[in-house]
Write an enzyme that holds these catalytic residues in place. Structure first.
Site, PDB file in Angstrom:
ATOM      1  N   GLU A 227     -25.042  -1.084  45.145  1.00 15.42           N
ATOM      2  CA  GLU A 227     -24.396  -1.188  43.842  1.00 15.42           C
ATOM      3  C   GLU A 227     -24.119   0.209  43.281  1.00 15.42           C
ATOM      4  OE1 GLU A 227     -25.015  -3.785  39.768  1.00 15.42           O
ATOM      5  OE2 GLU A 227     -26.800  -2.965  40.746  1.00 15.42           O
TER       6      GLU A 227
ATOM      7  N   GLY B   8     -31.734  -5.580  34.410  1.00 12.12           N
ATOM      8  CA  GLY B   8     -31.717  -4.199  34.884  1.00 12.12           C
ATOM      9  C   GLY B   8     -31.605  -4.134  36.387  1.00 12.12           C
ATOM     10  N   SER B   9     -31.998  -3.020  36.945  1.00 12.70           N
ATOM     11  CA  SER B   9     -31.864  -2.798  38.376  1.00 12.70           C
ATOM     12  C   SER B   9     -32.928  -3.557  39.157  1.00 12.70           C
ATOM     13  CB  SER B   9     -31.987  -1.306  38.690  1.00 12.70           C
ATOM     14  OG  SER B   9     -33.321  -0.859  38.459  1.00 12.70           O
TER      15      SER B   9
ATOM     16  N   GLU C 259     -32.592 -10.796  35.681  1.00  9.75           N
ATOM     17  CA  GLU C 259     -31.193 -10.577  36.072  1.00  9.75           C
ATOM     18  C   GLU C 259     -31.100  -9.153  36.585  1.00  9.75           C
ATOM     19  OE1 GLU C 259     -27.985  -9.063  36.381  1.00  9.75           O
ATOM     20  OE2 GLU C 259     -27.604  -9.243  34.227  1.00  9.75           O
TER      21      GLU C 259
ATOM     22  N   LYS D 185     -37.839  -4.293  23.939  1.00 11.77           N
ATOM     23  CA  LYS D 185     -37.783  -2.856  24.229  1.00 11.77           C
ATOM     24  C   LYS D 185     -36.325  -2.482  24.390  1.00 11.77           C
ATOM     25  CE  LYS D 185     -37.542  -0.068  27.289  1.00 11.77           C
ATOM     26  NZ  LYS D 185     -36.533   1.041  27.527  1.00 11.77           N
TER      27      LYS D 185
ATOM     28  N   GLY E 115     -36.788  -4.045  38.163  1.00 15.41           N
ATOM     29  CA  GLY E 115     -37.221  -5.437  38.116  1.00 15.41           C
ATOM     30  C   GLY E 115     -38.433  -5.696  38.986  1.00 15.41           C
TER      31      GLY E 115
END
Length: 481
Positions: free
Chosen positions: A385, A232-233, A254, A179, A237
């Site tokens: 973040e 991703g975030s 990750e 995707k 996730g």
């Protein structure tokens, strides 16, 4: 649509280029101008169903599994060669749908080719082992592919991140449904074209662009996928993991970071300043392993910050097509978020040394290089973040205090150490809780070195030989003679 970019791009499913199942389209905009540059077919859950079915049929055909391993590697070498003719096209796409410079776009292609050739060379080197059980028995292990690998890649580096996941999957005998990110999907379509020209079996690689809440959610929850690779975030996730848990689908996750670098009193300040500035302001800080926290010994704090401030102030901000040092954030939503968190930092009492707001008078989504000093570890700007060009600086007095600050967030993706003392560097690296430790150079390492997180930064490893272990499962064969 302008810029010499194709105005419309289709999805790649089953070796064919297809429109979205409902005819919908997604408009891709240039983050430097906010203007549309192209449209892509909008992938729906029905398109995900079709892509997964195609990947399943290819996997069940055993075309890849029965192929000699080095032949699977040859396919990746062929894809890498096909990209030779696409360098300038991809550089232009990365510039206009991602905000990179043309030079950085060209570097993305070179990095992608390195991933493809590196894993091509490993295709015939993933070996099992023989286990002694005594007289009358033979026992051995095999590395078996999972099957259909569902991959969701981020918008900040879609081409190399997508290519490394695809390469790991293909050389281990899996098939792929990827995707692509709706904000910057175009370079991955060029990769799909390279896969098609290189002769990959139909259905081995499928690439669908769609929204996360729609196509992404459908892929993560699909009943016929066997593995998930996600970058991703943390919040997204967690949604992916909730979808995966029902069917106990293994995942490589990750999930970003708040990476801190400890600068000891004996560090080379000029080299440290240059490394720190690159570590946070490269690609406008939109890198999961960006060095977003600088943890500085109090005795050198002012001297180092003077150097960091000077280098940061010299960085030009503007469109990548103009070869500026720092480009835009990916969209207006991200710019609003970064700017709002900067306001929180001011309200919390941190000192705004520079920046702190969007660049005035410019179209697009440009954030000024930003530095906060006098930051406490408990402040939100030291914990959350930004995913933008914001550096927070925290002082320390003892190595133990520095370690506590560095490890004092929910994240554990990367960390750094700047010192001339080899013993102190090893002592510090041993105590930092992070998946990769950079000593005296942010982003030291390469595609050969395993990459991944600890704590909320995720689990599993990408890059290096270790990444392959996330794409296979061990089968043991025990024989009574």
């Amino acid at each position: 649509m302008t810029h010499g970019i194709r105005p419309y791009w289709q999805n790649f499913i089953g070796g064919e280029w297809v429109d979205g199942g409902d005819g919908g389209r997604i408009t891709v905009t240039d983050p430097a101008t906010g203007q549309p540059i192209a449209e892509v077919a909008r992938g729906t859950p029905a398109d995900i169903d079709r892509a997964v079915a195609s990947a399943r049929a290819c996997f069940n055909s055993r075309l890849l599994r029965d192929m000699r391993p080095h032949r699977r590697g040859d396919l990746m070498l062929a894809v890498a060669r096909e990209l030779d003719a696409c360098v300038e096209e991809i550089a232009l796409l990365e510039c206009h749908d991602n905000g990179k410079t043309l030079a950085a776009g060209r570097a993305e292609v070179a990095l992608t080719q390195r991933y493809l050739t590196y894993y091509a060379g490993l295709a015939d080197k993933l070996e099992g082992r023989q286990i002694p059980l005594g007289d009358g028995y033979i026992d051995y292990t095999l590395h078996e592919p999972y099957g259909v690998s569902a991959q969701i890649v981020p918008w900040n580096g879609p081409l190399p991140v997508g290519a490394r996941s695809i390469a790991c999957a293909i050389i281990t005998g899996n098939t792929v449904v990827l995707k692509s990110p709706e904000d910057s999907p175009l370079s991955l379509f060029v990769l799909a074209e390279a896969c098609q020209r290189a002769g990959l079996p139909a259905g081995a690689v499928n690439i669908v662009c769609g929204y996360g809440h729609d196509a992404g959610a459908a892929l993560a929850a699909h009943r016929d996928i066997d593995q998930i690779v996600f970058t991703g975030s943390v919040a997204t996730g967690q949604s992916v993991l909730r979808a995966a848990v029902d069917r106990v689908v293994p995942c490589v996750m990750e999930l970003g970071g708040k990476s801190g670098a400890i600068v000891y009193a004996d560090a080379d300040l000029d080299r440290t300043a240059a490394s720190a500035v690159r570590g946070i302001f490269n690609h406008a800080g939109q890198i999961c392993s960006a060095g977003s926290r600088l943890i500085v010994h109090r005795s050198i704090h002012d001297d180092l910050m003077a150097k960091v401030h000077k280098l940061a102030a010299q960085r030009s901000v503007g469109p990548g097509i103009e070869a500026c040092d720092m480009g835009p954030l990916i969209n207006a939503r991200q710019l609003d978020r970064v700017e709002a968190l900067c306001r929180v930092g001011v309200d919390e009492g941190a000192t705004l040394l520079m920046g702190g707001a969007r660049v005035p008078g410019m179209p697009g989504h440009f954030m000024a290089p930003t530095i906060f000093t006098n930051v406490r570890p408990d402040m939100r700007i030291a914990q959350e973040e930004f995913f933008g060009p914001v550096l927070v600086v925290l002082p320390f007095d003892t190595p133990e205090e520095a370690i506590a600050i560095a490890n004092g967030t929910d994240y554990g993706l990367a960390a750094g150490v700047y010192t001339r003392d080899l013993k102190l560097a090893h002592w510090t690296a041993d105590r930092l809780v992070a998946g990769q430790i950079y000593v005296n150079e942010w982003w030291a390492g390469g595609i050969e070195t395993p990459f991944g997180g600890m704590k909320r930064s995720g689990y599993g490893r990408e890059k290096g030989q270790e990444a392959l272990l996330g794409y296979v499962q061990t089968k043991n064969v025990a024989i009574r003679l």
